[in-house]
Motif scaffolding. Structure first.
Motif, short mmCIF file in Angstrom:
data_model
loop_
_atom_site.label_atom_id
_atom_site.label_comp_id
_atom_site.label_asym_id
_atom_site.label_seq_id
_atom_site.Cartn_x
_atom_site.Cartn_y
_atom_site.Cartn_z
N VAL A 93 0.83 -1.20 0.00
CA VAL A 93 0.00 0.00 0.00
C VAL A 93 0.87 1.25 0.00
CG1 VAL A 93 -1.74 1.30 1.29
CG2 VAL A 93 -1.91 -1.20 1.13
N LEU A 94 1.89 1.27 0.84
CA LEU A 94 2.77 2.43 0.90
C LEU A 94 3.48 2.65 -0.43
CD1 LEU A 94 4.25 4.72 2.32
CD2 LEU A 94 5.87 3.03 3.22
N CYS A 95 3.98 1.59 -1.04
CA CYS A 95 4.69 1.73 -2.30
C CYS A 95 3.76 2.25 -3.39
CB CYS A 95 5.32 0.41 -2.71
SG CYS A 95 6.74 -0.06 -1.69
N ALA A 96 2.50 1.82 -3.38
CA ALA A 96 1.55 2.32 -4.37
C ALA A 96 1.25 3.79 -4.16
CB ALA A 96 0.26 1.49 -4.31
N LEU A 97 1.10 4.22 -2.90
CA LEU A 97 0.82 5.63 -2.61
C LEU A 97 2.01 6.50 -2.94
CD1 LEU A 97 -1.05 5.49 0.82
CD2 LEU A 97 -2.01 6.12 -1.40
N ARG A 98 3.19 6.01 -2.65
CA ARG A 98 4.40 6.77 -2.90
C ARG A 98 4.61 7.00 -4.39
NH1 ARG A 98 10.19 4.23 -1.56
NH2 ARG A 98 9.40 2.88 -3.19
N GLY A 99 4.24 6.02 -5.18
CA GLY A 99 4.30 6.17 -6.63
C GLY A 99 5.63 5.75 -7.22
N PRO A 100 5.63 5.45 -8.52
CA PRO A 100 6.83 4.95 -9.18
C PRO A 100 7.95 5.96 -9.29
CG PRO A 100 5.09 5.38 -10.79
CD PRO A 100 4.47 5.53 -9.43
N ALA A 101 7.63 7.24 -9.23
CA ALA A 101 8.68 8.26 -9.38
C ALA A 101 9.68 8.21 -8.24
CB ALA A 101 8.06 9.66 -9.45
N GLN A 102 9.27 7.60 -7.11
CA GLN A 102 10.19 7.54 -5.98
C GLN A 102 11.32 6.56 -6.24
OE1 GLN A 102 10.36 9.13 -3.10
NE2 GLN A 102 8.64 10.45 -3.57
N GLY A 103 11.09 5.56 -7.07
CA GLY A 103 12.10 4.54 -7.27
C GLY A 103 12.30 3.73 -6.02
#
Length: 265
Positions: free
Chosen positions: A220-230
């Motif tokens: 869930v956190l990785c999805a909210l953070r988004g792909p731009a975070q890497g």
């Protein structure tokens, strides 16, 4: 762009039994930048992954870990409780946050730090707990990276910061507001928070500028953070300088939610 380190709390405990190799691997597969797990010592001084004092909650045996040898632990859990070296091997190449629960003494802390050093993992391991264990870490490894867990919203004492020299200040997520986040950053530390598990809480902490979020729901956190975070866990920093200036098998069994550790530290 502000990078937020996504830390998996005890692995992926909503789906795989916490503090097992399968749980750590699952969290990394889902995009975690780092995995957090708990380390305690057996009676004969072997560092293993276990949060609780006993094997009861996770493994069904009401036996204190401190009274059991490593061979006894392995037998009671069919090999499901990993040793620290096993966990470091399973997470090779990833950042690891070692939590030291139960207020271990200096000898126990040194045994854990020595195991990290023997594995050659000093550059990817950092430690979290309260002041006493972190002072012991600092004594055992002057260059260790530390996330000092702070139990209240009051500023840590200057003497504690001078002695521990943390890179991170680590707060329970409910304590964090704008004033606290701004103060941590003004003091030259990075802000680490644990363990928000709802999207609403995660969004709030992202908006406040948390530098690291430790959660039981890493997907869930990785999805909210988004792909731009890497997959950035931030630049490596060894903590040996002066403190920041103020002015940073059974082990793979899926378990019912109530039996999985979603208890916050």
């Amino acid at each position: 762009m502000h990078h937020v380190t996504a830390v998996a709390h005890r692995g992926d405990p909503y789906h795989v039994r916490e503090n097992t190799l399968a749980s750590l691997r699952s969290a990394l597969h889902k995009g975690a930048d780092a995995v957090e797990f708990d380390v305690r010592l057996t009676r004969d001084g072997v560092p293993v992954l276990l949060h609780d004092e006993t094997l009861k909650r996770l493994w069904g045996h009401d036996r204190p870990l401190r009274a059991l040898s490593w061979e006894e632990v392995r037998g009671l859990t069919d090999g499901g409780v990993p040793t620290l070296p096993d966990a470091l091997s399973a997470t090779e190449g990833a950042r690891v946050m070692l939590d030291l629960p139960g207020d271990p003494g200096p000898r126990a802390v040194r045994r854990i730090v020595d195991a990290v050093r023997e594995h050659g993992a000093q550059d990817r391991v950092y430690y979290c707990a309260g002041a006493a264990p972190m002072l012991a870490v600092r004594a055992a490894d002057p260059s260790a990276e530390i996330a000092l867990t702070v139990a209240s919203s009051a500023p840590p004492r200057a003497g504690v910061l001078d002695a521990v020299r943390p890179r991170w200040l680590n707060y329970r997520f409910g304590l964090v507001d704008r004033a606290l986040a701004d103060r941590v950053h003004a003091d030259g530390c990075l802000l680490s928070v644990w363990t928000p598990d709802t999207r609403r809480s995660m969004r709030r902490l992202l908006a406040l500028g948390a530098d690291s979020i430790t959660t039981n729901r890493i997907d869930v956190l990785c999805a909210l953070r988004g792909p731009a975070q890497g997959a950035s866990a931030g630049p490596r920093h060894r903590g040996g300088g002066s403190r920041p200036a103020r002015g940073p098998g059974p082990g793979t069994a899926q378990m019912p939610r109530e039996a999985i550790s979603i208890a916050e530290r």
